[in-house]
Enzyme design. Structure first.
Site, PDB file in Angstrom:
ATOM      1  N   MET A 149       0.786  -1.207   0.000  1.00 43.18           N
ATOM      2  CA  MET A 149       0.000   0.000   0.000  1.00 43.18           C
ATOM      3  C   MET A 149       0.831   1.277   0.000  1.00 43.18           C
ATOM      4  SD  MET A 149      -1.302  -0.377   3.937  1.00 43.18           S
ATOM      5  CE  MET A 149      -2.126   1.196   4.025  1.00 43.18           C
ATOM      6  N   PRO A 150       2.124   1.235  -0.265  1.00 48.53           N
ATOM      7  CA  PRO A 150       2.848   2.512  -0.303  1.00 48.53           C
ATOM      8  C   PRO A 150       2.412   3.381  -1.476  1.00 48.53           C
ATOM      9  CG  PRO A 150       4.368   0.664  -0.076  1.00 48.53           C
ATOM     10  CD  PRO A 150       3.037   0.104  -0.462  1.00 48.53           C
ATOM     11  N   PHE A 151       2.466   4.691  -1.258  1.00 46.62           N
ATOM     12  CA  PHE A 151       2.262   5.651  -2.324  1.00 46.62           C
ATOM     13  C   PHE A 151       3.540   6.471  -2.438  1.00 46.62           C
ATOM     14  CE2 PHE A 151       0.808   9.931  -3.745  1.00 46.62           C
ATOM     15  CZ  PHE A 151       0.454   9.564  -5.031  1.00 46.62           C
ATOM     16  N   ASP A 181       1.468  -3.980  -5.983  1.00 40.86           N
ATOM     17  CA  ASP A 181       1.087  -2.790  -5.206  1.00 40.86           C
ATOM     18  C   ASP A 181       1.924  -1.604  -5.695  1.00 40.86           C
ATOM     19  OD1 ASP A 181       0.157  -1.012  -3.360  1.00 40.86           O
ATOM     20  OD2 ASP A 181       0.724  -2.180  -1.603  1.00 40.86           O
ATOM     21  N   THR A 212       4.900   7.103   1.348  1.00 39.06           N
ATOM     22  CA  THR A 212       3.807   7.089   2.322  1.00 39.06           C
ATOM     23  C   THR A 212       3.323   5.659   2.463  1.00 39.06           C
ATOM     24  OG1 THR A 212       3.151   9.320   1.650  1.00 39.06           O
ATOM     25  CG2 THR A 212       1.552   8.044   2.909  1.00 39.06           C
TER      26      THR A 212
END
Length: 283
Positions: free
Chosen positions: A1-3, A39, A73
């Site tokens: 889920m990193p952005f 992801d 993030t």
């Protein structure tokens, strides 16, 4: 889920170099943060020179106009060791592959919780499963659900990531579950006779308690292994020893923890725990 947000001065890098940055960042996240291979959420920003600021000697690092800001993030819980490993790999591999200067790789990790993410449709997909007004279960951490990714693909991804993490940490333990997607064995073991127990295990224990930011996953694994060993609950140890390695503990650290506990919890319990650890590690 990193952005991921990557910022740089315009005309410093070509499209091919940006693609190399994208792949290198993703590879480092897979290896050190155990991020699933699918992801992938990154955005690159080119800035005019007059709108891009930095100090070229802060903390003794001599930066140039080739400087790249990489903001990651992600969910909280990564250990200091995981973050340091990520920083080092990014600097080395970006410098070699782009190419660019290691001094120009600037990384910042911004940590969040599950409720801070929506992957579309206005839903908070990463929150624990809940029963809706209509009596239907909502999605629980959809990014980790087998229904969204075929079991064979997910298994291959988990195996690849686990083996990479083991090589990096120097451990030998086999068949670990992914660090970021804690898979409880409760459903398989007790799903047919205790569905409520399974729900509490998945949603409350591993979906909430283990995810709280006050302690890292590494800390929680060490505490759990110590509690199980001290209580003589040997049957639960194999799963939690594998999870502990996924969460950053080495075989040597687990051995030392059990040896230390022998003086407080008892020699026979420590010996039993070491036997389980030896079998799990294949030694």
């Amino acid at each position: 889920m990193p952005f991921i947000r990557v910022s740089y001065i315009e005309q410093q890098y070509e499209a091919e170099q940006l693609a190399v940055m994208r792949d290198t960042i993703m590879s480092a996240l897979i290896q050190h943060f155990n991020v699933p291979a699918d992801d992938l959420f990154q955005v690159f920003h080119a800035h005019k020179r007059e709108a891009f600021f930095y100090d070229n000697q802060y903390l003794g690092v001599k930066r140039s106009d080739g400087l790249v800001y990489i903001q990651i993030t992600c969910k909280s819980g990564r250990t200091i060791e995981q973050k340091k490993g990520l920083y080092g790999m990014l600097a080395r591999q970006l410098a070699a592959a782009v190419p660019m200067r290691e001094e120009d790789v600037f990384v910042v990790v911004v940590e969040t919780e599950f409720e801070d993410w929506s992957f579309g449709r206005g839903e908070a997909q990463m929150l624990p499963r809940a029963v809706t007004d209509e009596g239907q279960e909502s999605a629980v951490q959809q990014a980790a659900q087998p229904a969204k990714v075929s079991p064979s693909v997910r298994t291959a991804q988990v195996t690849e990531l686990a083996e990479t993490a083991q090589r990096e940490q120097g451990s030998q333990i086999g068949e670990p579950s992914p660090n970021r997607e804690i898979q409880s064995s409760a459903r398989e073991s007790y799903g047919d006779i205790a569905p409520a127990f399974v729900r509490y295990s998945e949603d409350v224990l591993f979906g909430d308690v283990w995810r709280r930011g006050q302690l890292s996953l590494r800390d929680r694994s060490l505490i759990t292994v110590a509690a199980l060993m001290a209580g003589g609950m040997i049957e639960q140890l194999p799963y939690h020893l594998r999870l502990a390695v996924d969460n950053g503990l080495t075989i040597e650290e687990l051995t030392e923890a059990i040896t230390h506990l022998a003086f407080y919890a008892g020699w026979p319990r420590a010996a039993s725990a070491l036997t389980v650890l030896k079998e799990a590690a294949g030694r």
